[in-house]
Design an enzyme around this catalytic site. Structure first.
Site, PDB file in Angstrom:
ATOM      1  N   LYS A   1       0.796  -1.311   0.089  1.00  0.00           N
ATOM      2  CA  LYS A   1       0.080   0.010   0.107  1.00  0.00           C
ATOM      3  C   LYS A   1       0.875   1.316  -0.055  1.00  0.00           C
ATOM      4  O   LYS A   1       0.353   2.265  -0.582  1.00  0.00           O
ATOM      5  CB  LYS A   1      -0.868  -0.180   1.097  1.00  0.00           C
TER       6      LYS A   1
ATOM      7  N   GLU B   1      -7.538  13.040  -2.252  1.00  0.00           N
ATOM      8  CA  GLU B   1      -7.277  13.810  -0.881  1.00  0.00           C
ATOM      9  C   GLU B   1      -7.031  12.747   0.167  1.00  0.00           C
ATOM     10  O   GLU B   1      -6.390  12.965   1.044  1.00  0.00           O
ATOM     11  CB  GLU B   1      -8.196  14.710  -0.525  1.00  0.00           C
TER      12      GLU B   1
ATOM     13  N   ASN C   1      -1.328   2.736  21.468  1.00  0.00           N
ATOM     14  CA  ASN C   1      -0.511   1.682  20.954  1.00  0.00           C
ATOM     15  C   ASN C   1       0.417   1.040  21.846  1.00  0.00           C
ATOM     16  O   ASN C   1       0.586   1.540  22.957  1.00  0.00           O
ATOM     17  CB  ASN C   1       0.180   2.244  19.653  1.00  0.00           C
TER      18      ASN C   1
ATOM     19  N   MET D   1     -11.099  -5.023  12.806  1.00  0.00           N
ATOM     20  CA  MET D   1     -10.952  -4.807  11.448  1.00  0.00           C
ATOM     21  C   MET D   1     -10.584  -6.029  10.795  1.00  0.00           C
ATOM     22  O   MET D   1     -10.648  -6.327   9.463  1.00  0.00           O
ATOM     23  CB  MET D   1      -9.673  -3.868  11.106  1.00  0.00           C
TER      24      MET D   1
HETATM   25  P1  ATR Z   1      -0.519  -2.543   9.752  1.00  0.00           P
HETATM   26  O1  ATR Z   1       0.153  -2.016   8.412  1.00  0.00           O
HETATM   27  O2  ATR Z   1      -1.260  -3.842   9.550  1.00  0.00           O
HETATM   28  O3  ATR Z   1      -1.205  -1.632  10.728  1.00  0.00           O
HETATM   29  P2  ATR Z   1       2.176  -2.407  11.058  1.00  0.00           P
HETATM   30  O4  ATR Z   1       2.443  -0.993  10.508  1.00  0.00           O
HETATM   31  O5  ATR Z   1       3.174  -3.377  11.322  1.00  0.00           O
HETATM   32  O6  ATR Z   1       0.818  -3.349  10.367  1.00  0.00           O
HETATM   33  O7  ATR Z   1       1.709  -2.269  12.549  1.00  0.00           O
HETATM   34  C1  ATR Z   1       1.289  -3.114  13.395  1.00  0.00           C
HETATM   35  C2  ATR Z   1       0.410  -2.810  14.595  1.00  0.00           C
HETATM   36  O8  ATR Z   1      -0.346  -3.872  15.273  1.00  0.00           O
HETATM   37  C3  ATR Z   1       1.409  -1.892  15.479  1.00  0.00           C
HETATM   38  O9  ATR Z   1       0.485  -0.653  16.129  1.00  0.00           O
HETATM   39  C4  ATR Z   1       1.615  -2.841  16.503  1.00  0.00           C
HETATM   40  O10 ATR Z   1       2.147  -2.282  17.660  1.00  0.00           O
HETATM   41  P3  ATR Z   1       3.452  -1.866  17.885  1.00  0.00           P
HETATM   42  O11 ATR Z   1       3.794  -0.492  17.197  1.00  0.00           O
HETATM   43  O12 ATR Z   1       3.886  -1.622  19.565  1.00  0.00           O
HETATM   44  O13 ATR Z   1       4.336  -2.962  17.386  1.00  0.00           O
HETATM   45  C5  ATR Z   1       0.342  -3.522  16.602  1.00  0.00           C
HETATM   46  N1  ATR Z   1       0.368  -5.178  17.254  1.00  0.00           N
HETATM   47  C6  ATR Z   1       1.029  -6.162  16.300  1.00  0.00           C
HETATM   48  N2  ATR Z   1       0.941  -7.014  17.524  1.00  0.00           N
HETATM   49  C7  ATR Z   1       0.358  -6.557  18.611  1.00  0.00           C
HETATM   50  C8  ATR Z   1      -0.142  -7.565  19.822  1.00  0.00           C
HETATM   51  N3  ATR Z   1       0.301  -8.587  20.082  1.00  0.00           N
HETATM   52  N4  ATR Z   1      -0.562  -6.400  20.777  1.00  0.00           N
HETATM   53  C9  ATR Z   1      -0.666  -5.134  20.505  1.00  0.00           C
HETATM   54  N5  ATR Z   1      -0.417  -4.629  19.560  1.00  0.00           N
HETATM   55  C10 ATR Z   1       0.090  -5.351  18.389  1.00  0.00           C
END
Ligand code: ATR
Length: 273
Positions: free
Chosen positions: A68, A80, A153, A217
């Protein structure tokens, strides 16, 4: 070449994508003559796949993980909302123009407000995550004018950075870490990728009240761990299948100028899971 308008979903992996089924249903319903296929792009070959598809008569594409951001960079015109999201999930090809759009945010908002019947206006909304999925929905959520949008987050610094990126956007929103969340929200949206590995973001159960809509989601045959936890805390739950269908409908509109009716398609897709 058949002369039929060609569309595709491009990703890696892409075999699991439901987009070909959804767009085939949309085409049938709106009597549009088109073909929609899956294209697996090598991790280092997204742009080449797009250009090859254009040369073979491709008119548009959906873009999924992990391309993406590359699609955003490749587009020479952006809507936009694609600019605001910093990511593109829909491309339209016309002559030399590659136009990029992002329909994920409007897909989420439509599924919550219209399909689930839960207004966002005036509500307290919690968005979990600070990656690409969260980023793409911030502006569409704020356009609904929630009373408050909290972005939380696991790594708080990323939530702070995300809020900073939208500092010019109107609305009451701020960053938080998980531990500081202590009271119920009207809507809690899981935009983390935790459900992919059947994990639960480590948030206090106190964010869920009796009337909270807990929205993941992600989707699957079974409720995600997030939905199960939220239901135990008394919340109403919903997965992301409706968001998937609504973002597809917006892409279809972007390409074809007609918006399909989504209710029947969502019901059919739910059955086929
Ligand atoms: P995407 O494009 O799908 O959003 P990404 O940019 O890799 O993927 O982001 C993943 C998100 O899921 C992040 O907010 C991540 O938290 P961190 O920034 O702390 O890594 C979150 N995430 C993934 N696994 C998680 C878990 N087990 N508990 C809480 N947050 C999680």
């Amino acid at each position: 070449m058949t002369g039929i308008d060609r569309y595709a979903v491009i990703g890696n992996p892409v075999a699991h994508s439901k987009s070909p089924e959804i767009h085939a249903w949309f085409a049938l319903q709106t009597r549009q003559n088109l073909q929609y296929e899956r294209l697996l792009a090598p991790l280092d070959g997204f742009a080449a796949i797009v250009r090859n598809f254009i040369s073979q008569g491709g008119r548009g594409a959906n873009v999924t993980v992990p391309f993406k951001l590359e699609a955003h960079a490749l587009a020479n015109v952006l809507t936009e909302r694609a600019r605001a999201a910093g990511a593109v999930n829909t491309l339209k090809f016309e002559a030399d123009v590659i136009e990029g759009d992002n329909t994920d945010g409007i897909g989420l908002v439509t599924d919550i407000v219209k399909n689930a019947g839960v207004p966002i206006a005036g509500k307290k909304v919690l968005l979990l995550g600070a990656g690409g999925a969260a980023r793409g929905v911030v502006v569409p959520l704020l356009l609904e004018k929630p009373a408050e949008l909290v972005i939380a987050n696991r790594t708080q610094s990323r939530a702070i950075e995300l809020v900073r990126q939208f500092s010019n956007t109107e609305g009451n929103f701020h960053a938080s870490d998980f531990a500081a969340l202590a009271s119920p929200f009207d809507i809690v949206i899981n935009a983390t990728s935790a459900s992919l590995s059947a994990d639960m973001p480590d948030i206090p159960g106190a964010v869920f009240g009796r009337n909270t809509l807990a929205y993941d989601m992600m989707y699957g045959k079974q409720a995600t761990v997030f939905m199960q936890f939220a239901a135990q805390c008394g919340a109403v739950t919903r997965d992301g299948l409706g968001m998937l269908v609504e973002q597809a409908a917006e892409s279809f509109l972007f390409w074809r100028g007609v918006r399909p009716d989504t209710a029947a398609v969502l019901a059919q897709l739910r059955q086929s899971l």
